[in-house]
Design a protein around this motif. Structure first.
Motif, PDB file in Angstrom:
ATOM      1  N   ALA A   1      10.270   4.196  -3.751  1.00 45.76           N
ATOM      2  CA  ALA A   1       9.018   4.608  -3.128  1.00 45.76           C
ATOM      3  C   ALA A   1       8.893   3.897  -1.785  1.00 45.76           C
ATOM      4  CB  ALA A   1       7.830   4.262  -4.028  1.00 45.76           C
ATOM      5  N   ARG A   2       8.433   4.632  -0.780  1.00 42.87           N
ATOM      6  CA  ARG A   2       8.226   4.043   0.551  1.00 42.87           C
ATOM      7  C   ARG A   2       6.827   3.453   0.608  1.00 42.87           C
ATOM      8  NH1 ARG A   2      12.068   3.064   4.016  1.00 42.87           N
ATOM      9  NH2 ARG A   2      11.157   4.074   5.829  1.00 42.87           N
ATOM     10  N   VAL A   3       6.730   2.144   0.861  1.00 44.53           N
ATOM     11  CA  VAL A   3       5.461   1.431   0.794  1.00 44.53           C
ATOM     12  C   VAL A   3       5.287   0.560   2.037  1.00 44.53           C
ATOM     13  CG1 VAL A   3       5.585   1.418  -1.731  1.00 44.53           C
ATOM     14  CG2 VAL A   3       6.399  -0.571  -0.446  1.00 44.53           C
ATOM     15  N   LYS A   4       4.055   0.128   2.273  1.00 38.62           N
ATOM     16  CA  LYS A   4       3.746  -0.769   3.385  1.00 38.62           C
ATOM     17  C   LYS A   4       3.432  -2.139   2.833  1.00 38.62           C
ATOM     18  CE  LYS A   4       0.934  -1.274   7.565  1.00 38.62           C
ATOM     19  NZ  LYS A   4       2.135  -1.432   8.408  1.00 38.62           N
ATOM     20  N   ARG A   5       4.242  -3.122   3.202  1.00 42.39           N
ATOM     21  CA  ARG A   5       4.034  -4.489   2.731  1.00 42.39           C
ATOM     22  C   ARG A   5       2.741  -5.050   3.338  1.00 42.39           C
ATOM     23  NH1 ARG A   5       8.327  -9.078   2.238  1.00 42.39           N
ATOM     24  NH2 ARG A   5       9.760  -7.378   2.730  1.00 42.39           N
ATOM     25  N   LEU A   6       1.939  -5.740   2.513  1.00 42.45           N
ATOM     26  CA  LEU A   6       0.686  -6.346   2.988  1.00 42.45           C
ATOM     27  C   LEU A   6       0.847  -7.852   3.081  1.00 42.45           C
ATOM     28  CD1 LEU A   6      -1.902  -4.302   0.907  1.00 42.45           C
ATOM     29  CD2 LEU A   6      -1.092  -3.861   3.228  1.00 42.45           C
TER      30      LEU A   6
ATOM     31  N   GLU B   1       0.482  -3.233 -10.534  1.00 39.72           N
ATOM     32  CA  GLU B   1      -0.941  -3.270 -10.851  1.00 39.72           C
ATOM     33  C   GLU B   1      -1.743  -2.819  -9.643  1.00 39.72           C
ATOM     34  OE1 GLU B   1      -3.714  -6.535 -12.976  1.00 39.72           O
ATOM     35  OE2 GLU B   1      -3.170  -7.053 -10.906  1.00 39.72           O
ATOM     36  N   GLU B   2      -2.601  -1.822  -9.847  1.00 39.97           N
ATOM     37  CA  GLU B   2      -3.473  -1.389  -8.759  1.00 39.97           C
ATOM     38  C   GLU B   2      -4.580  -2.409  -8.571  1.00 39.97           C
ATOM     39  OE1 GLU B   2      -6.038   2.456  -7.200  1.00 39.97           O
ATOM     40  OE2 GLU B   2      -5.763   2.141  -9.347  1.00 39.97           O
ATOM     41  N   ARG B   3      -4.788  -2.813  -7.332  1.00 39.15           N
ATOM     42  CA  ARG B   3      -5.751  -3.888  -7.043  1.00 39.15           C
ATOM     43  C   ARG B   3      -7.167  -3.524  -7.487  1.00 39.15           C
ATOM     44  NH1 ARG B   3      -6.799  -5.369  -0.885  1.00 39.15           N
ATOM     45  NH2 ARG B   3      -4.856  -6.570  -1.018  1.00 39.15           N
ATOM     46  N   LYS B   4      -7.617  -2.302  -7.186  1.00 41.44           N
ATOM     47  CA  LYS B   4      -9.014  -1.928  -7.429  1.00 41.44           C
ATOM     48  C   LYS B   4      -9.322  -1.766  -8.902  1.00 41.44           C
ATOM     49  CE  LYS B   4     -12.517   1.426  -5.956  1.00 41.44           C
ATOM     50  NZ  LYS B   4     -12.782   2.629  -5.104  1.00 41.44           N
TER      51      LYS B   4
ATOM     52  N   ALA C   1       0.843  -1.196   0.000  1.00 38.99           N
ATOM     53  CA  ALA C   1       0.000   0.000   0.000  1.00 38.99           C
ATOM     54  C   ALA C   1       0.874   1.239   0.000  1.00 38.99           C
ATOM     55  CB  ALA C   1      -0.914   0.007   1.216  1.00 38.99           C
ATOM     56  N   LEU C   2       0.450   2.248  -0.746  1.00 42.02           N
ATOM     57  CA  LEU C   2       1.084   3.553  -0.693  1.00 42.02           C
ATOM     58  C   LEU C   2       0.505   4.344   0.479  1.00 42.02           C
ATOM     59  CD1 LEU C   2       1.140   4.589  -4.474  1.00 42.02           C
ATOM     60  CD2 LEU C   2       2.978   3.564  -3.121  1.00 42.02           C
ATOM     61  N   LYS C   3       1.115   5.486   0.776  1.00 45.87           N
ATOM     62  CA  LYS C   3       0.650   6.293   1.902  1.00 45.87           C
ATOM     63  C   LYS C   3      -0.774   6.790   1.704  1.00 45.87           C
ATOM     64  CE  LYS C   3       5.164   7.814   3.574  1.00 45.87           C
ATOM     65  NZ  LYS C   3       6.048   8.970   3.863  1.00 45.87           N
ATOM     66  N   ASP C   4      -1.222   6.891   0.443  1.00 47.45           N
ATOM     67  CA  ASP C   4      -2.587   7.363   0.195  1.00 47.45           C
ATOM     68  C   ASP C   4      -3.619   6.247   0.300  1.00 47.45           C
ATOM     69  OD1 ASP C   4      -2.224   5.879  -2.123  1.00 47.45           O
ATOM     70  OD2 ASP C   4      -2.258   7.591  -3.481  1.00 47.45           O
ATOM     71  N   GLY C   5      -3.164   5.023   0.630  1.00 46.99           N
ATOM     72  CA  GLY C   5      -4.088   3.918   0.851  1.00 46.99           C
ATOM     73  C   GLY C   5      -4.299   3.003  -0.336  1.00 46.99           C
ATOM     74  N   ARG C   6      -3.868   3.408  -1.517  1.00 46.99           N
ATOM     75  CA  ARG C   6      -4.061   2.550  -2.682  1.00 46.99           C
ATOM     76  C   ARG C   6      -3.178   1.308  -2.575  1.00 46.99           C
ATOM     77  NH1 ARG C   6      -2.935   5.837  -7.878  1.00 46.99           N
ATOM     78  NH2 ARG C   6      -1.369   6.788  -6.506  1.00 46.99           N
TER      79      ARG C   6
END
Length: 205
Positions: A200-205, A186-189, A166-171
């Protein structure tokens, strides 16, 4: 504002007061409007040339650590100098900009201004400055060591392929293949494809 007032307003953004003196001289000499702005996802700063009666303008993100602020401000100053010399007749990050960036930052490539790890990476970076300091993974990572916060985020390039993040904006995205400078994700939605910086700083899911 006077030189002294500008210098005093810059001291908190730079690692040593001497750099505040130097930047204040540049700001007065070139009549630059400097705006410290909110954090932006795709850029750390911008340079805007004179237009409609206004002078030079530099915007720079408020959340840069002092070493990141210095490197980024000098990056934008190189744009200003290049514009003064060539206006729009050269590429934004061509040889002319690279030469000016090297000329501006070289006097400060010593231990009076940067710690050893950043200094080593900057010297390597100077061999061929990237269009943005954000596009040089080594430089970006070593600058980030000096951030105050530990936000639990990771660099995209450190995640295995096909990892969701996830990016900081939630996507939410899935990391796919490596392109020349970016990763295709690929964006999930929406299932749309995006190019995202390896640092890019991201949050691993």
């Amino acid at each position: 504002m006077t030189n002294l007032q500008i210098r005093d307003s810059l001291v908190k953004w730079v690692p040593v007061p001497q750099l505040a003196d130097i930047f204040a001289e540049w700001i007065v000499e070139y009549r630059i409007k400097v705006v410290v702005t909110r954090s932006r996802k795709t850029k750390r700063a911008t340079y805007m040339p004179p237009q409609r009666g206004a002078g030079h303008k530099i915007t720079i993100n408020h959340d840069l650590n002092p070493y990141g602020f210095v490197v980024t401000f000098i990056h934008e100053m190189a744009h200003l100098i290049t514009w003064n010399e060539y206006q729009n007749q050269v590429r934004p990050h061509g040889k002319e900009w690279k030469d000016n960036f090297k000329k501006l930052i070289t006097p400060y490539l010593n231990h009076d201004y940067f710690p050893p790890d950043i200094l080593t990476q900057l010297v390597n970076y100077m061999n061929n400055p990237a269009a943005s300091s954000c596009s040089d993974a080594g430089l970006m990572k070593v600058l980030d060591r000096y951030n105050d916060d530990d936000d639990g985020m990771e660099y995209l390039e450190d995640l295995p392929l096909h990892t969701e993040f996830a990016l900081k904006d939630g996507r939410v995205f899935k990391k796919l293949n490596k392109l020349r400078k970016y990763y295709q994700c690929e964006e999930r939605k929406s299932k749309s494809m995006y190019r995202i910086s390896p640092v890019a700083r991201v949050k691993r899911l």
